[in-house]
Design an enzyme around this catalytic site. Structure first.
Site, PDB file in Angstrom:
ATOM      1  N   GLY A  13      21.094  27.444   0.011  1.00  0.00           N
ATOM      2  CA  GLY A  13      22.054  25.830  -0.440  1.00  0.00           C
ATOM      3  C   GLY A  13      21.175  25.072  -1.149  1.00  0.00           C
ATOM      4  N   SER A  14      19.846  26.143  -1.214  1.00  0.00           N
ATOM      5  CA  SER A  14      19.069  25.113  -1.658  1.00  0.00           C
ATOM      6  C   SER A  14      19.010  24.273  -2.985  1.00  0.00           C
ATOM      7  CB  SER A  14      17.508  25.719  -1.731  1.00  0.00           C
ATOM      8  OG  SER A  14      17.110  26.460  -2.518  1.00  0.00           O
ATOM      9  N   ASN A  15      19.178  25.362  -4.210  1.00  0.00           N
ATOM     10  CA  ASN A  15      19.815  24.913  -5.105  1.00  0.00           C
ATOM     11  C   ASN A  15      21.228  24.092  -5.285  1.00  0.00           C
ATOM     12  OD1 ASN A  15      18.857  26.891  -7.562  1.00  0.00           O
ATOM     13  ND2 ASN A  15      18.736  28.755  -6.128  1.00  0.00           N
ATOM     14  N   HIS A 105      21.169  33.742 -11.416  1.00  0.00           N
ATOM     15  CA  HIS A 105      20.338  34.716 -10.628  1.00  0.00           C
ATOM     16  C   HIS A 105      18.588  35.541 -10.753  1.00  0.00           C
ATOM     17  CE1 HIS A 105      21.137  39.275  -9.335  1.00  0.00           C
ATOM     18  NE2 HIS A 105      20.263  39.382 -10.416  1.00  0.00           N
ATOM     19  N   ASP A 146      27.412  39.278 -12.360  1.00  0.00           N
ATOM     20  CA  ASP A 146      25.860  39.433 -13.143  1.00  0.00           C
ATOM     21  C   ASP A 146      25.843  39.740 -14.601  1.00  0.00           C
ATOM     22  OD1 ASP A 146      24.864  38.611 -10.912  1.00  0.00           O
ATOM     23  OD2 ASP A 146      23.762  40.470 -10.880  1.00  0.00           O
ATOM     24  N   GLU A 175      14.251  27.675 -10.888  1.00  0.00           N
ATOM     25  CA  GLU A 175      15.025  27.836 -10.508  1.00  0.00           C
ATOM     26  C   GLU A 175      15.466  26.268 -10.474  1.00  0.00           C
ATOM     27  OE1 GLU A 175      17.202  30.353  -6.720  1.00  0.00           O
ATOM     28  OE2 GLU A 175      17.251  32.210  -8.356  1.00  0.00           O
TER      29      GLU A 175
HETATM   30  C1  GRF Z   1      18.987  32.007  -5.743  1.00  0.00           C
HETATM   31  O1  GRF Z   1      17.618  32.688  -5.823  1.00  0.00           O
HETATM   32  C2  GRF Z   1      19.873  32.480  -6.403  1.00  0.00           C
HETATM   33  O2  GRF Z   1      19.700  32.536  -7.542  1.00  0.00           O
HETATM   34  C3  GRF Z   1      21.420  33.422  -5.913  1.00  0.00           C
HETATM   35  O3  GRF Z   1      21.322  33.116  -5.024  1.00  0.00           O
HETATM   36  C4  GRF Z   1      20.199  32.342  -4.176  1.00  0.00           C
HETATM   37  C5  GRF Z   1      20.685  31.384  -3.908  1.00  0.00           C
HETATM   38  O4  GRF Z   1      19.566  30.664  -2.882  1.00  0.00           O
HETATM   39  N1  GRF Z   1      21.596  33.284  -6.887  1.00  0.00           N
HETATM   40  P1  GRF Z   1      20.011  28.864  -2.763  1.00  0.00           P
HETATM   41  O5  GRF Z   1      21.156  29.025  -1.413  1.00  0.00           O
HETATM   42  O6  GRF Z   1      20.699  27.567  -3.504  1.00  0.00           O
HETATM   43  O7  GRF Z   1      18.542  28.742  -1.269  1.00  0.00           O
END
Ligand code: GRF
Length: 191
Positions: A13-15, A105, A146, A175
């Site tokens: 969940g870094s995003n 993605h 996708d 991202e």
């Molecule tokens: C990311 O690389 C995203 O593109 C893909 O899954 C990964 C999730 O990474 N769909 P995180 O859990 O947000 O670190």
């Protein structure tokens, strides 16, 4: 009223973290809920740290009931964000949130997408192909993996000595840089 975001994530969940940070003091939107199919996912801890409620569900609930739709509707969710969520979204959820579900993605779609194309496998395939550039795609979600309409892409150059870890890191940086901003831009267009 603030727009309300729900994030689906299966892993670290870094995003999700970047999105929660971005909207923490926003007047435009807030992250109202984090959902995960994985009770061990670190994203749940991250949600806790932001005092954002979370919800864990299983495959049967996801594919065979309207339970999550009911929760999302009750919370008046405006946008569903998939951030590292690996399951194909079922039709009932797509219909309940038309053009309101987006995904990120780690490659330049339509290249390197589809079932099984996630995580390190994406970057490994890109390196094996000898591509000179790589990047990320933010797109609407449809019934296939996708394949929904592309909202934004960002690219970087692959240098001759770049390893898998290096290109993975470069992609993650993009991202984190773009996902929250693209979400914000989308939400600004909603009334
Ligand atoms: C990311 O690389 C995203 O593109 C893909 O899954 C990964 C999730 O990474 N769909 P995180 O859990 O947000 O670190």
């Amino acid at each position: 009223m603030k727009k309300r975001i729900a994030i689906f994530a299966s892993g670290s969940g870094s995003n999700a973290q970047k999105i929660m940070e971005h909207f923490k003091y926003s007047n435009l939107a807030e992250v109202a809920l984090v959902l995960s199919n994985n009770p061990e996912a670190y994203v749940l801890q991250r949600a806790d740290n932001f005092e954002i409620p979370s919800h864990v569900f299983d495959k049967k609930t996801f594919y065979e009931t309207d339970e999550l739709i009911d929760i999302l509707k009750r919370l008046e969710i405006d946008l569903v964000v998939l951030a590292g969520f690996l399951w194909l979204v079922p039709e009932n959820l797509l219909k309940a949130f038309p053009n309101k579900i987006i995904n990120i993605h780690p490659a330049l779609l339509p290249k390197y997408g589809g079932k099984g194309m996630y995580g390190d496998r994406v970057h490994k395939t890109v390196l094996e192909a000898g591509d000179e550039e790589h990047g990320i795609t933010i797109h609407f979600v449809n019934e296939n993996f996708d394949e929904g309409e592309i909202i934004h892409q960002a690219k970087f150059k692959i240098e001759p000595n770049d390893t898998l870890d290096v290109i993975k890191f470069k992609g993650q940086q993009l991202e984190h840089q773009y996902f929250p901003k693209i979400i914000e831009n989308l939400l600004k267009k909603y009334n």
